[in-house]
Design an enzyme around this catalytic site. Structure first.
Site, PDB file in Angstrom:
ATOM      1  N   CYS A 119       0.806  -1.265   0.046  1.00  0.00           N
ATOM      2  CA  CYS A 119       0.072   0.026   0.073  1.00  0.00           C
ATOM      3  C   CYS A 119       0.893   1.310  -0.078  1.00  0.00           C
ATOM      4  CB  CYS A 119      -1.025  -0.122   1.116  1.00  0.00           C
ATOM      5  SG  CYS A 119      -2.170  -1.601   1.234  1.00  0.00           S
ATOM      6  N   HIS A 252      -3.326   7.465   2.088  1.00  0.00           N
ATOM      7  CA  HIS A 252      -3.727   6.134   1.696  1.00  0.00           C
ATOM      8  C   HIS A 252      -4.976   5.834   2.202  1.00  0.00           C
ATOM      9  CE1 HIS A 252      -3.962   1.932   1.220  1.00  0.00           C
ATOM     10  NE2 HIS A 252      -3.634   1.495   2.235  1.00  0.00           N
ATOM     11  N   ASN A 282     -10.172   0.139   0.057  1.00  0.00           N
ATOM     12  CA  ASN A 282      -8.784  -0.009  -0.007  1.00  0.00           C
ATOM     13  C   ASN A 282      -7.863  -0.649  -1.434  1.00  0.00           C
ATOM     14  OD1 ASN A 282      -5.918  -0.049   0.451  1.00  0.00           O
ATOM     15  ND2 ASN A 282      -5.964  -1.106   2.783  1.00  0.00           N
TER      16      ASN A 282
END
Length: 325
Positions: A119, A252, A282
């Site tokens: 990520c 993020h 996500n």
């Protein structure tokens, strides 16, 4: 001084939108109970997008890249480096970046490689591109975050499968005399490798270990809140920019509580944080460029604005980029 400046952004989401209600029904068929309220209260996610079975990360990456190139208004043959941040590449090899290069029809002198920091991948890729441009080695760099995380989810584990989605985001960076990327910081701590991982691999033609995502949510949450604040302040200090000068925080897009906590620690109101997690879930390395492009295209992020991007990911990795649009 030479800076790496964003001259175009783009993003792409696969058409299949899966709401929390859709996912609740899917899991109910497996005898797993969840609900829209359970998901949103823990993550802020209302929907995510899943790619069709025949669609790869490079396919999503190309669509996002084409939009970034169009926004920049440059000839794609000017691109001399392609970096794709992904944890879900098309193949073991060749790289998804080489697949993107081929699909874009870039035939001039252009290097291409994948970067894997989960990520945090887009942040790592931006920092890498910045160094290449500042050194003079490359002038026009295409940076992409692309993922098909739906392929590595355990749909028997409601604590993880409800969180992730697929998508791609891209930026085109070019060498400039005007300030662009002002500072970057990257970190990793492999002692936390077990709290977010896919503990499987291909060996002898078969998959060994477990090829599906595993996460200790509480451990990730605790670590993320701590490291994001530290790395944000690190890049601000490097650039000698005060937190109050940040026009937009683009974190993020993992969990709305982590995101709001990061903004609060920096003294930023929620209105100055770009959030797309409710619609995208996500999307790992794609989440920051997806959010960035959304805010550029709707007019929130304007030329001259200070933008702070930050991310955390498996590894455990984390980093931040401070830039002027």
């Amino acid at each position: 001084m030479t800076y790496a400046k964003i001259i175009g952004t783009g993003s792409y989401l696969p058409p299949r939108r899966v709401t929390n209600q859709d996912l609740t029904a899917m899991l109910a068929e497996k005898g797993i109970e969840t609900s829209d309220e359970w998901i949103t209260s823990r993550s802020g996610i209302s929907a995510r997008h899943y790619a069709d079975a025949n669609v790869t990360s490079s396919d999503l990456a190309v669509r996002a890249a084409e939009r970034a190139i169009e926004a920049a208004g440059v000839d794609r043959q000017q691109i001399d480096l392609i970096i794709v941040a992904t944890s879900t590449p098309d193949f073991v090899f060749p790289s998804s970046a080489c697949m993107v290069q081929s699909k874009l029809g870039i035939t001039s002198n252009c290097a291409a490689f994948d970067l894997q920091a989960v990520c945090s991948g887009f942040i790592y890729a931006m920092a890498t591109a910045d160094r290449f441009i500042r050194s003079g080695m490359y002038r026009t760099v295409l940076v992409i975050g692309a993922e098909v995380f739906s392929r590595i989810l355990d749909f028997n584990d409601r604590s993880t499968c409800v969180l992730f989605g697929d998508g791609a985001g891209a930026v085109l960076l070019q060498a400039s005399d005007e300030p662009g990327i002002l500072s970057t910081a990257l970190h990793a701590d492999g002692s936390y490798v077990d709290i977010l991982c896919v503990p499987g691999h291909v060996s002898g033609g078969t998959v060994t270990g477990d090829p599906l995502l595993k996460m200790d949510g509480q451990a990730v949450f605790k670590l993320a809140v701590n490291v994001l604040d530290k790395v944000a302040r690190e890049v601000l200090e490097q650039a000698k920019v005060d937190a109050a000068q940040i026009d937009w925080l683009v974190p993020h897009q993992a969990n709305i509580r982590i995101m709001l906590g990061s903004a609060k620690k920096l003294g930023l109101p929620p209105e100055r944080m770009v959030a797309t997690v409710h619609e995208h879930g996500n999307t790992s390395a794609a989440s920051i460029p997806l959010a960035l492009d959304a805010a550029v295209r709707d007019g929130r992020i304007q030329p001259g604005h200070h933008v702070l991007m930050e991310g955390v990911g498996g590894g455990f990795t984390w980093g931040a980029v401070l830039l002027r649009m």
